[in-house]
Design a protein around this motif. Structure first.
Motif, short mmCIF file in Angstrom:
data_model
loop_
_atom_site.label_atom_id
_atom_site.label_comp_id
_atom_site.label_asym_id
_atom_site.label_seq_id
_atom_site.Cartn_x
_atom_site.Cartn_y
_atom_site.Cartn_z
N VAL A 1 35.26 36.83 41.78
CA VAL A 1 34.20 36.54 42.75
C VAL A 1 34.46 35.22 43.46
O VAL A 1 34.33 35.12 44.68
CB VAL A 1 32.81 36.52 42.06
N VAL A 2 34.88 34.20 42.71
CA VAL A 2 35.02 32.86 43.27
C VAL A 2 36.42 32.62 43.85
O VAL A 2 36.56 32.17 44.99
CB VAL A 2 34.68 31.78 42.22
N ALA A 3 37.45 32.90 43.07
CA ALA A 3 38.82 32.55 43.46
C ALA A 3 39.57 33.69 44.13
O ALA A 3 40.72 33.51 44.53
CB ALA A 3 39.59 32.04 42.25
N LYS A 4 38.99 34.85 44.18
CA LYS A 4 39.55 36.04 44.84
C LYS A 4 40.98 36.34 44.37
O LYS A 4 41.18 36.76 43.25
CB LYS A 4 39.47 35.90 46.35
N GLU A 5 41.97 36.13 45.24
CA GLU A 5 43.34 36.56 44.93
C GLU A 5 44.01 35.72 43.84
O GLU A 5 45.02 36.14 43.28
CB GLU A 5 44.21 36.55 46.19
#
Length: 144
Positions: free
Chosen positions: A42-46
């Motif tokens: 959710v926060v850091a994605k990839e």
């Protein structure tokens, strides 16, 4: 150490018991890594992978305990009970630092991952409780 093992395993410990303990610890490690992975996605994605979440779930508590122990020893002697409170805060910051480095995010992102992982973990506990039929036991003096 041996007296502790003798207390935990009064009939002795065999290879099967050791294997069972190791497997149980790995299963718990995987389960505890799921909230960190979801929060990281959710926060850091990839930058979030399940492997990174497992690394953070392993290294975070280790860093927390080391920093808490050392900081409490130093600050506890100087400040008493207040030293423990500060040690807990500093140890939590160390754990957030593990999230920061692991998920390649800033301090605010790492803090968001930590808080979101706690929320996801609580939700997982309720879902597992509902699915497995685990209920909260009766507590004397409660309203239920």
């Amino acid at each position: 150490m041996l007296s502790t093992l003798a207390t935990l395993f009064p009939n002795g410990i065999d290879l099967l018991t050791v294997v069972e303990i190791i497997v149980a610890l790995i299963v718990v490690w995987i389960i505890v890594s799921i909230p960190a992975y979801i929060a990281g996605k959710v926060v850091a994605k990839e930058n979030a992978t399940f492997g990174k979440a497992m690394a953070a779930s392993l290294l975070g508590p280790i860093a927390y305990v080391i920093v808490l122990t050392i900081t409490d020893y130093v600050l506890g002697g100087l400040l008493g009970g207040t030293g423990l409170t500060l040690a807990i805060i500093i140890a939590f910051i160390a754990w957030i630092g593990i999230y920061k480095v692991t998920f390649k995010t800033g301090w605010l992102g790492a803090f968001a991952i930590a808080i979101l992982a706690i929320i996801v973990f609580i939700i997982m506990l309720f879902i597992l409780g509902a699915v497995l039929g685990i209920v909260i036991p009766y507590v004397p003096g409660s309203l239920v």
